[in-house]
Design an enzyme around this catalytic site. Structure first.
Site, mmCIF file in Angstrom:
data_model
loop_
_atom_site.group_PDB
_atom_site.id
_atom_site.type_symbol
_atom_site.label_atom_id
_atom_site.label_comp_id
_atom_site.label_asym_id
_atom_site.label_seq_id
_atom_site.Cartn_x
_atom_site.Cartn_y
_atom_site.Cartn_z
ATOM 1 N N ARG A 1 -14.857 -23.945 13.216
ATOM 2 C CA ARG A 1 -15.756 -22.784 13.126
ATOM 3 C C ARG A 1 -17.010 -22.949 13.985
ATOM 4 N NH1 ARG A 1 -12.646 -23.450 9.072
ATOM 5 N NH2 ARG A 1 -12.027 -21.818 7.619
ATOM 6 N N PHE B 1 -28.555 -32.300 8.946
ATOM 7 C CA PHE B 1 -27.373 -32.877 8.297
ATOM 8 C C PHE B 1 -26.124 -32.352 9.005
ATOM 9 C CE2 PHE B 1 -24.671 -34.376 4.987
ATOM 10 C CZ PHE B 1 -25.419 -35.202 4.171
ATOM 11 N N VAL C 1 -22.271 -27.470 5.389
ATOM 12 C CA VAL C 1 -22.087 -28.246 4.166
ATOM 13 C C VAL C 1 -20.596 -28.531 4.049
ATOM 14 C CG1 VAL C 1 -22.710 -28.481 1.747
ATOM 15 C CG2 VAL C 1 -23.948 -26.859 3.177
ATOM 16 N N PHE D 1 -26.612 -15.427 8.561
ATOM 17 C CA PHE D 1 -26.165 -16.506 7.674
ATOM 18 C C PHE D 1 -25.140 -17.367 8.407
ATOM 19 C CE2 PHE D 1 -23.475 -18.019 4.062
ATOM 20 C CZ PHE D 1 -24.439 -18.790 3.439
ATOM 21 N N ALA E 1 -29.198 -28.312 4.513
ATOM 22 C CA ALA E 1 -29.020 -26.895 4.176
ATOM 23 C C ALA E 1 -29.931 -26.461 3.025
ATOM 24 C CB ALA E 1 -27.570 -26.643 3.798
ATOM 25 N N PHE E 2 -30.194 -27.385 2.115
ATOM 26 C CA PHE E 2 -31.039 -27.050 0.960
ATOM 27 C C PHE E 2 -32.433 -26.594 1.399
ATOM 28 C CE2 PHE E 2 -33.735 -28.000 -2.698
ATOM 29 C CZ PHE E 2 -32.989 -27.477 -3.745
ATOM 30 N N HIS F 1 -22.395 -33.062 -4.588
ATOM 31 C CA HIS F 1 -23.254 -31.915 -4.946
ATOM 32 C C HIS F 1 -23.107 -30.754 -3.966
ATOM 33 C CE1 HIS F 1 -26.077 -34.434 -2.573
ATOM 34 N NE2 HIS F 1 -26.690 -33.321 -2.265
HETATM 35 N N1 INI Z 1 -26.987 -30.952 3.556
HETATM 36 C C1 INI Z 1 -26.252 -30.286 4.471
HETATM 37 O O1 INI Z 1 -26.805 -29.508 5.251
HETATM 38 N N2 INI Z 1 -24.910 -30.468 4.522
HETATM 39 C C2 INI Z 1 -24.249 -31.315 3.675
HETATM 40 O O2 INI Z 1 -23.003 -31.449 3.773
HETATM 41 C C3 INI Z 1 -25.007 -32.035 2.734
HETATM 42 N N3 INI Z 1 -24.377 -32.971 1.855
HETATM 43 O O3 INI Z 1 -23.208 -33.259 2.040
HETATM 44 O O4 INI Z 1 -24.997 -33.529 0.954
HETATM 45 C C4 INI Z 1 -26.416 -31.824 2.684
HETATM 46 N N4 INI Z 1 -27.172 -32.487 1.771
HETATM 47 C C5 INI Z 1 -28.588 -32.614 1.926
HETATM 48 C C6 INI Z 1 -29.360 -31.477 1.294
HETATM 49 O O5 INI Z 1 -29.211 -30.276 2.026
HETATM 50 C C7 INI Z 1 -30.859 -31.812 1.243
HETATM 51 O O6 INI Z 1 -31.346 -31.975 2.554
HETATM 52 C C8 INI Z 1 -31.146 -33.070 0.448
HETATM 53 O O7 INI Z 1 -30.591 -32.984 -0.859
HETATM 54 C C9 INI Z 1 -32.679 -33.304 0.310
HETATM 55 O O8 INI Z 1 -33.325 -32.205 -0.321
#
Ligand code: INI
Length: 155
Positions: A129, A25, A83, A115, A58-59, A90
């Site tokens: 950054r 992402f 993110v 991190f 990131a999740f 969210h």
């Molecule tokens: N994941 C990111 O790494 N950066 C983001 O800005 C972002 N936004 O904006 O939603 C994001 N969402 C995806 C999340 O990390 C998961 O991959 C997704 O929810 C599926 O589990």
């Protein structure tokens, strides 16, 4: 003072096994963080192959970090992602879960995890950054991981 024994980590990556975990992402930004981390480690003597694991966002960073940590194959991990608040309602949940999860994995596995997750209000701040005005947080995260890995070896 002569009655203090100080333990410090040298910034030397020679002989270490390192993994990077990078979110897809906001790939445009994250690729620059990956580049910064690789460049830092290479310039600090890393002499073995870097393992690069890609996850959707990131999740998913904590789970991949945990799997890598449990493998017992690595001296340190660098988690990289971006993110950006503008692009998601969210934002707060993704940031909180990613940062908490990475910290939990690091503590449970007693493994340093740099991190390198940018959490910014907009794309411009993220780009700043990721190798422009405000340095490269991927390189900074690699530096923190390296110093911690070396200090832990001595404790
Ligand atoms: N994941 C990111 O790494 N950066 C983001 O800005 C972002 N936004 O904006 O939603 C994001 N969402 C995806 C999340 O990390 C998961 O991959 C997704 O929810 C599926 O589990």
């Amino acid at each position: 003072m002569s009655n203090i024994k100080t333990i410090e980590g040298q910034l030397n990556a020679r002989g270490l096994k390192i993994a990077l975990v990078a979110a897809r992402f906001n790939d445009f930004v994250v690729e620059r963080l990956v580049g910064g981390a690789v460049d830092y480690l290479t310039r600090h003597g890393l002499d073995s192959e870097i393992t690069l694991v890609r996850v959707p966002g990131a999740f998913e960073l904590p789970l991949a970090c945990q799997k890598l940590a449990k493998s017992g194959k690595f001296d340190g991990i660098v988690a990289l992602g971006a993110v950006i608040r503008g692009s998601t309602p969210h934002f707060d949940y993704v940031c909180a879960e990613a940062s908490k999860g990475i910290a939990q994995v690091s503590l449970a596995a007693e493994l340093p995890i740099g991190f390198g997750l940018l959490t910014t209000d907009n794309l411009e701040q993220a780009v700043e950054r990721a190798g422009s005005k405000a340095g490269n947080k991927g390189a900074d995260a690699a530096a923190a991981m390296l110093e911690t890995a070396q200090v832990l070896k001595q404790i």
